[in-house]
Enzyme design. Structure first.
Site, PDB file in Angstrom:
ATOM      1  N   ASP A  27     -58.883  28.385  50.363  1.00  0.00           N
ATOM      2  CA  ASP A  27     -57.464  27.467  50.299  1.00  0.00           C
ATOM      3  C   ASP A  27     -56.251  28.102  50.345  1.00  0.00           C
ATOM      4  OD1 ASP A  27     -59.263  25.132  50.088  1.00  0.00           O
ATOM      5  OD2 ASP A  27     -57.952  24.816  47.406  1.00  0.00           O
ATOM      6  N   LYS A  65     -55.635  27.767  56.911  1.00  0.00           N
ATOM      7  CA  LYS A  65     -55.194  28.809  57.849  1.00  0.00           C
ATOM      8  C   LYS A  65     -53.809  27.616  59.155  1.00  0.00           C
ATOM      9  CE  LYS A  65     -57.068  32.949  59.573  1.00  0.00           C
ATOM     10  NZ  LYS A  65     -58.671  32.768  60.811  1.00  0.00           N
ATOM     11  N   MET A 124     -48.528  18.085  43.394  1.00  0.00           N
ATOM     12  CA  MET A 124     -47.700  18.044  45.366  1.00  0.00           C
ATOM     13  C   MET A 124     -46.526  16.918  45.560  1.00  0.00           C
ATOM     14  SD  MET A 124     -51.850  17.623  46.909  1.00  0.00           S
ATOM     15  CE  MET A 124     -52.559  16.737  45.689  1.00  0.00           C
TER      16      MET A 124
HETATM   17  N1  SAH Z   1     -57.148  22.083  41.754  1.00  0.00           N
HETATM   18  C1  SAH Z   1     -55.932  22.552  41.901  1.00  0.00           C
HETATM   19  C2  SAH Z   1     -54.365  21.578  42.455  1.00  0.00           C
HETATM   20  C3  SAH Z   1     -54.492  21.646  44.322  1.00  0.00           C
HETATM   21  S1  SAH Z   1     -53.770  20.663  44.969  1.00  0.00           S
HETATM   22  C4  SAH Z   1     -55.742  22.453  40.418  1.00  0.00           C
HETATM   23  O1  SAH Z   1     -56.326  21.724  39.619  1.00  0.00           O
HETATM   24  O2  SAH Z   1     -54.367  22.904  40.243  1.00  0.00           O
HETATM   25  C5  SAH Z   1     -52.246  21.227  44.736  1.00  0.00           C
HETATM   26  C6  SAH Z   1     -50.746  21.497  44.446  1.00  0.00           C
HETATM   27  O3  SAH Z   1     -51.556  21.911  42.520  1.00  0.00           O
HETATM   28  C7  SAH Z   1     -50.110  21.600  44.535  1.00  0.00           C
HETATM   29  O4  SAH Z   1     -49.002  21.348  45.538  1.00  0.00           O
HETATM   30  C8  SAH Z   1     -49.194  22.389  43.558  1.00  0.00           C
HETATM   31  O5  SAH Z   1     -48.596  20.588  42.149  1.00  0.00           O
HETATM   32  C9  SAH Z   1     -50.454  22.831  42.261  1.00  0.00           C
HETATM   33  N2  SAH Z   1     -50.495  23.721  41.988  1.00  0.00           N
HETATM   34  C10 SAH Z   1     -51.591  24.944  42.453  1.00  0.00           C
HETATM   35  N3  SAH Z   1     -51.050  25.992  42.134  1.00  0.00           N
HETATM   36  C11 SAH Z   1     -49.647  25.701  41.166  1.00  0.00           C
HETATM   37  C12 SAH Z   1     -49.171  26.900  40.262  1.00  0.00           C
HETATM   38  N4  SAH Z   1     -49.797  27.938  41.218  1.00  0.00           N
HETATM   39  N5  SAH Z   1     -48.325  26.543  40.041  1.00  0.00           N
HETATM   40  C13 SAH Z   1     -47.968  24.864  40.079  1.00  0.00           C
HETATM   41  N6  SAH Z   1     -48.484  24.342  41.193  1.00  0.00           N
HETATM   42  C14 SAH Z   1     -49.253  24.959  41.113  1.00  0.00           C
END
Ligand code: SAH
Length: 465
Positions: free
Chosen positions: A249, A271, A384
């Site tokens: 991703d 991408k 999100m």
């Molecule tokens: N599978 C991922 C979530 C994917 S959805 C998980 O378990 O974290 C994508 C969302 O995850 C982003 O919009 C944000 O809200 C959150 N996210 C992912 N990485 C992040 C990070 N390092 N810091 C804050 N939010 C994060």
């Protein structure tokens, strides 16, 4: 090139050296690695030379060199550290028919001795024709680090297996087989199972290669965690170590991608250029296509793959294609974010459940049980949630939530550029918009940073009361 590198056959033949001091010792340490019969002629031999003689690793003649001492020698070293004595013994050795090297005298030597990296039977010789000994040493050090200690062992075992591997058609297939052995299967089997594991691993690899046509790949659906490579699981690291293809991703950090096997094909499925991101159907097809070719695919997703990861679509596609898969969990953004503000996701007396919710789904802003979420003490981790912030704020206030409810937004949780906005439901907007966050951000409803964390100076916490 004034000197042409060759490897001289010395097994069972004579190498003679005249000299008993430091220069002699330095050369002998190299020469004694060979299977040649070594003779040292020295009136005053160093103690180490006497010990080697006692151990029968060399023959010692304890006097100055005489005619005939170098008879039948393939190589002769003059190492007396005395120009006149070296010239004298070199002349004698010439007459006896040996090829002569005079230590530190390039002009009068018939051959020179390179710097050596020894992974017998793999031997690397480095020569600079006397121009840059320092450079030779640096190259040697570099190679010593780069070539695994097990290389010699692998080459020896590989040699015994050459005939068996000849059942593979010559060309790419056979080359790939040996490539896989030396790059991956060989070093791995030594590391995990020792010397005795190498041959069975070679046999299994040959079997796999022979049946590669009907071999299906495998897909690991791996959680990459929130960004800090130290928050990767060991299982995820192992999967990256053996991946042929990594499909990741946009949110997966560079430091983590750098951990993938050097030869792995890296594909960014987030991408720009496929629209804002590649369509999910296209990603499914891509994963299946690579696995069908027999590849070990790592589908690397930010955080935990089971949280807002579109995981089920991919699993359905793999099942439909009959491809094996497994899920390797990761640390989800909510876990990393809550740790960074020193809080718990659940707390007795406050909330006995926590909600992971998304600000928007494929159809737009996501609807939720606002009435329930508006109750005091509720905790929700909103993924999100940036664009949907005003919508969420409006719905919650409309359903009676206290405007003073703490809300904390953590951007880039666990990464060096982490930012924390501590605010309230009433202030969530316009605070969020004004902050102009550009990275992934997680919003906590019902949680504020713990005081101790707020007071700490290394934390980048911005408060909006
Ligand atoms: N599978 C991922 C979530 C994917 S959805 C998980 O378990 O974290 C994508 C969302 O995850 C982003 O919009 C944000 O809200 C959150 N996210 C992912 N990485 C992040 C990070 N390092 N810091 C804050 N939010 C994060």
């Amino acid at each position: 090139m004034d000197h042409f590198p060759v490897f001289m056959a010395v097994a069972g033949r004579r190498i003679v050296l005249s000299g008993g001091g430091e220069a002699a010792l330095a050369k002998l340490r190299l020469i004694l690695k060979t299977t040649a019969h070594v003779t040292v002629v020295a009136a005053d031999p160093a103690a180490e030379i006497c010990r080697w003689a006692a151990e029968r690793r060399l023959r010692l003649i304890s006097r100055a060199m005489e005619p005939g001492d170098a008879m039948c020698a393939v190589l002769f070293y003059a190492a007396n550290e005395d120009a006149r004595e070296d010239a004298r013994v070199a002349a004698l050795a010439h007459r006896d028919g040996a090829r002569v090297n005079i230590v530190d005298n390039l002009a009068d030597s018939q051959f020179i001795t390179p710097a050596i990296v020894d992974r017998d039977p793999v031997v690397v010789a480095i020569g600079t024709e006397g121009a840059a000994p320092v450079l030779a040493r640096r190259i040697k050090r570099d190679l010593e680090e780069r070539l695994p200690a097990s290389l010699g062992l692998l080459a020896r075992i590989g040699k015994t297996f050459r005939a068996a591997a000849d059942v593979l058609p010559m060309g790419v297939k056979r080359r790939d087989f040996w490539g896989a052995f030396y790059d991956k299967i060989g070093p791995q089997s030594v590391e995990y199972g020792g010397e005795s594991a190498v041959l069975p691993a070679l046999e299994a690899l040959l079997d796999d290669t022979l049946h590669a046509a009907d071999k299906k790949g495998h897909v690991d659906l791996v959680g990459a965690g929130p960004g800090d490579p130290d928050l990767l699981t060991l299982k995820a690291r192992k999967a990256l170590d053996v991946a042929d293809v990594v499909i990741h991703d946009r949110l997966v950090s560079r430091e983590i991608l750098d951990l993938a096997r050097r030869e792995a094909v890296m594909i960014d499925a987030g991408k720009e250029g496929f629209g804002t991101s590649m369509a999910q159907d296209d990603i499914d097809d891509l994963i299946v296509a690579h696995a069908r070719r027999g590849a070990h695919v790592v589908r690397l997703k930010a955080g935990d793959p089971t949280v807002f990861g579109r995981l089920d679509e991919e699993i359905d596609a793999l099942d439909a294609a009959g491809i094996s898969w497994r899920i390797v969990p990761g640390i989800t953004a909510a876990s990393a974010a809550v740790a960074s503000i020193g809080q718990s996701l659940t707390k007795s007396g406050r909330n006995s459940s926590v909600r992971f919710m998304t600000g928007h789904d494929t159809k737009g802003f996501a609807d939720h049980d606002w009435k329930m979420l508006a109750r005091p003490g509720e905790v929700a981790a909103i993924y999100m949630g940036k664009r949907a912030a005003r919508f969420i704020q409006g719905r919650l206030l409309m359903h009676g939530a206290d405007p003073a409810t703490p809300v904390t937004v953590i951007e880039n949780a666990s990464r060096p550029d982490q930012r924390v906005l501590a605010t309230t439901l009433a202030q969530l907007e316009p605070t969020l918009t004004e902050a102009g966050l550009t990275g992934p951000a997680l919003t906590f409803l019902g949680l504020a940073p713990r005081d101790a964390v707020t007071a700490s100076h290394d934390m980048n916490i911005e408060e909006f009361a």
